[in-house]
Write an enzyme that holds these catalytic residues in place. Structure first.
Site, PDB file in Angstrom:
ATOM      1  N   SER A  67      56.922  31.751-101.597  1.00  0.00           N
ATOM      2  CA  SER A  67      55.959  32.652-102.433  1.00  0.00           C
ATOM      3  C   SER A  67      54.562  32.744-101.635  1.00  0.00           C
ATOM      4  CB  SER A  67      55.437  31.818-103.591  1.00  0.00           C
ATOM      5  OG  SER A  67      54.591  30.964-103.416  1.00  0.00           O
ATOM      6  N   ASP A  68      54.143  34.104-102.155  1.00  0.00           N
ATOM      7  CA  ASP A  68      52.684  34.492-101.701  1.00  0.00           C
ATOM      8  C   ASP A  68      51.736  33.261-102.334  1.00  0.00           C
ATOM      9  OD1 ASP A  68      50.607  35.516-100.525  1.00  0.00           O
ATOM     10  OD2 ASP A  68      50.996  37.665-100.927  1.00  0.00           O
TER      11      ASP A  68
END
Ligand code: NOJ
Length: 752
Positions: free
Chosen positions: A295-296
């Site tokens: 994920s960011d």
């Protein structure tokens, strides 16, 4: 009837390109892959659920101040590593420190699974290169491969295994600060350069200790943030997504990228970080990607802000089910997945798939065999003379000559008096955003580059504000004005509402240029920026303009090389330069509309108060020499569906200096089941020509280049006419035409 599908052919072509090995190597690769899967299986079978969640958990080092609340102390982090609750760390750097933490993982944790150390190595590590947008202006895949390879060698010597790069978001809006991190507005250019970056970071073999695992980001659509405001939502049709925003990621996956990062944006109502369609359907199923998805930063927890998840339990569930394998920073996976499994909201099979992907990469990286970094390497590899020379060459290749009336440039090194003025003349902002471990003190400014270039008889005058600059200019034979923007005006969170020149250090930069120009001395403007800038007055009134970009440690030397003729600039714009902010979005590969713009006709698609053309088009850039194009040849007037077409032309250096020209090939599918852009880049080649030298440049238009996702959302080449242009930029060129016709049916052929 135009919808003849040739996706089968494309699959064959893609597979052939992806596995070019000889049978022996292929067999060996299969054996290694099988052995890796066996080792993963064995390890997975021994893991507790908590240890699995640990592999899916990435933390920032607690010394990162943003993280202090989440992870109180180093001691706490070490305890988490020891208990197998952390699979990867971000922002820990330095071989001794990485090794110390790695030792806890591989010697004190139950299963001895090594950590992956990650960092944003965006345009170099200690030796910083031009920002990616500038590097794209080189239109040279080899330059980008080499720069990425140097970055990987330096970063790996500092204990790192994984970089969050390349950023492959298509950027069509100069207000968006992160346009600086990508390769511009074009899917084809970004695909070619993105694949080169992946190969550069990962070298030929991920297990090479000097390689970094690449992480193409942000999947997907982040560059389409509404209004260019960072993190903003996006609405992108599936056609546009597949034809414009996704191809670079496909190319990067094809080049073997080990990981992919999610994007922060909401995409058509589903945040990218929870987007099943993006990760499960497209990336993992259609593209058969076997690496892992991270994920960011904190993006899983932010699903709550998006209004997509009610709480972190739901956020963990939806992102995992969407195919996000590792949680960067939010700890939501670590804290929530246990309950999700117990409540049967997610199955252990899904968890195992995520963990398998993470472990697979750790095996491929060779971490189980070689978990530690060689602490002796740092002194040898960092900032080596060869690395600095590579950075200088990359910076030179990125330079774009925007204007050069009456061949004002290059300047003479031995003029009697020279003024170098403006807020960026002696500024280290040239370094650019995301400088990794680059030390600003090592940045060669434009002024210092010029100082080491000019003769010792030349009297150099400097000035920053308007009064000083005017005084210096009055007393000189020529003036170089260095203007632009700060590194922090770009990058993450660096969006601006206008791309006109900003006031800097209390100075109105355009006023400064106007005041200096009024003196009447030969005047050159050097632009230092990480985005397209709207500079209509300067473009109109200043005879010579060199786009120097934010060009890293060696930027000042490279710019001086070009200003004084030791290097002939040959870069081209990877992004359109608008006349004003109000012209955004403006990009060359737009649709035609039913009423394309005509300057003298009111009811056409344009603004009344500004020409419809950009200030400088995509692909544009001049040289100190001139090139003539001739002899455009198309291999045939007609090709059958599934066939390829050769396109060739001659380019000749008709000036007096050696120089580089980027020959560009564009096509237009004239009528299709889904409207197509007015032009699309489909090939380019940067060639070097001596004065008088002529070269034949050849391109092949394959079905892969002629096709697109059509009305049925299938990749296909459609029958009908195509236009072709070959030239120096996206605005002109030699023009040709051909047609794609149906292949005769087999029995028809037999009858004849
Ligand atoms: C957030 C950024 O969007 C991403 O590109 C970066 O890699 C991570 N932070 C980690 O620094």
């Amino acid at each position: 009837m135009r919808n003849f599908i040739c996706s089968w052919l494309l699959i064959c072509l893609t597979l052939a390109a992806a596995f070019p090995q000889t049978p022996g190597r292929k067999t060996r690769a299969v054996t290694v892959a099988q052995e890796t899967e066996r080792r993963v299986d064995e390890l997975l079978a021994r893991m507790t659920l908590e240890e699995k969640f640990g592999q899916m958990n990435q933390r920032f080092s607690p010394r990162n101040k943003d993280e202090e609340n989440n992870l109180k102390s180093q001691a706490e982090m070490r305890q988490l590593i020891k208990s197998g609750r952390i699979g990867s760390l971000i922002s820990v750097t330095g071989a001794p420190e990485c090794n110390e933490l790695q030792r806890i993982a591989v010697e004190e944790s139950r299963l001895k699974i090594p950590l992956l150390f990650a960092y944003d190595v965006i345009h170099g590590y200690r030796t910083t290169f031009p920002v990616p947008l500038a590097m794209a202006a080189s239109w040279d895949a080899e330059t980008i491969r080499r720069a990425s390879s140097v970055a990987a060698t330096e970063a790996s010597a500092d204990g790192l295994h994984w970089t969050f790069a390349p950023m492959l978001d298509i950027g069509r809006d100069g207000r968006w600060g992160r346009i600086v991190e990508g390769f511009g507005e074009d899917p084809y250019l970004t695909s070619v350069l993105g694949a080169a970056a992946v190969r550069g970071f990962q070298k030929d073999d991920l297990s090479d200790s000097t390689a970094l695992i690449a992480c193409p980001k942000h999947f997907a659509g982040y560059g389409a943030a509404e209004g260019g405001r960072d993190y903003n939502s996006t609405e992108i049709s599936e056609h546009t997504l597949r034809n414009v925003y996704l191809p670079p990621f496909r190319a990067a996956a094809g080049a073997g990228a080990g990981t992919v990062m999610t994007a922060f944006n909401d995409l058509n109502g589903t945040p990218a970080t929870a987007n099943n369609f993006l990760f499960r359907q497209i990336l993992k199923s259609e593209w058969a990607f076997d690496g892992f998805v991270v994920s960011d930063a904190n993006a899983i927890a932010e699903l709550i802000n998006h209004g997509y998840s009610a709480d972190s339990a739901e956020a963990a569930q939806v992102s995992l089910l969407a195919g996000v394998d590792m949680d960067m920073q939010s700890s939501v996976y670590l804290n929530q997945l246990g309950r999700a499994v117990r409540e049967k909201r997610v199955s252990e099979r899904v968890i195992d798939d995520a963990v398998r992907r993470v472990l697979r990469l750790k095996f491929r990286k060779g971490l189980f065999e070689r978990p530690y970094a060689d602490e002796k390497l740092v002194a040898r590899v960092m900032l080596s003379p060869e690395n600095l020379e590579t950075a200088r060459e990359a910076a030179r290749k990125s330079l774009v000559l925007l204007k050069n009336e009456n061949s004002l440039l290059p300047l003479k090194k031995d003029m009697a008096r020279l003024a170098v003025v403006g807020p960026y003349a002696d500024s280290r902002e040239l370094h650019g955003s995301w400088r990794a471990k680059g030390d600003p003190q090592n940045v060669v400014t434009v002024l210092s580059g010029i100082k080491s270039k000019i003769s010792n008889r030349t009297e150099l005058k400097t000035g920053v504000n308007i009064a000083e600059s005017v005084a210096a200019a009055k007393d000189s034979d020529a003036v170089i004005i260095v203007i632009g923007e700060d590194a922090r005006d770009t990058g993450e969170g660096g969006s601006l509402s206008t791309i006109e020149l900003q006031r800097k250090q209390g100075i109105d930069q355009e006023e400064l240029v106007r005041a200096v120009q009024a003196i009447g001395k030969p005047t050159v403007v050097v632009l230092v920026s990480g985005r397209p800038l709207a500079i209509p007055w300067i473009a109109q009134n200043i005879p010579a303009i060199l786009l120097g970009w934010h060009s890293g440690l060696q930027g000042g030397n490279a710019i001086a090389d070009a200003l004084f003729g030791d290097y002939n600039p040959g870069g081209k714009l990877p992004v359109t330069f608008p006349r004003s902010t109000g012209q955004i979005p403006i990009y060359y590969n737009h649709k035609n509309t039913g009423r394309p713009p005509k300057e003298d006709k009111r009811n056409t698609s344009k603004y009344l108060d500004i020409p419809a053309t950009p200030l400088f088009p995509f692909g544009y850039g001049l040289s100190y020499t001139r090139f003539a194009y001739d002899n455009l040849r198309l291999g045939a007037a007609r090709i059958e569906l599934g066939g390829s077409l050769k396109v060739s032309l001659q380019v000749k250096n008709i000036g007096e200096r050696a120089g580089d020209e980027v020959v560009q090939l564009y096509i237009r599918d004239v009528a299709a089941s889904v409207t197509r852009p007015v032009k699309e880049l489909k090939g380019f080649s940067r060639v070097r020509l001596s004065p008088g030298e002529k070269k034949t440049v050849e391109f092949t238009l394959t079905p892969e280049l002629l096709g697109f996702y059509n009305r049925e959302m299938r990749f296909a080449v459609e029958l009908g006419k195509f236009k072709v242009w070959v030239g120096t930029d996206s605005a002109g060129g030699l023009e040709g035409e051909f047609e794609v016709v149906a292949a005769p049916a087999r029995n028809a052929l037999r009858k004849r």
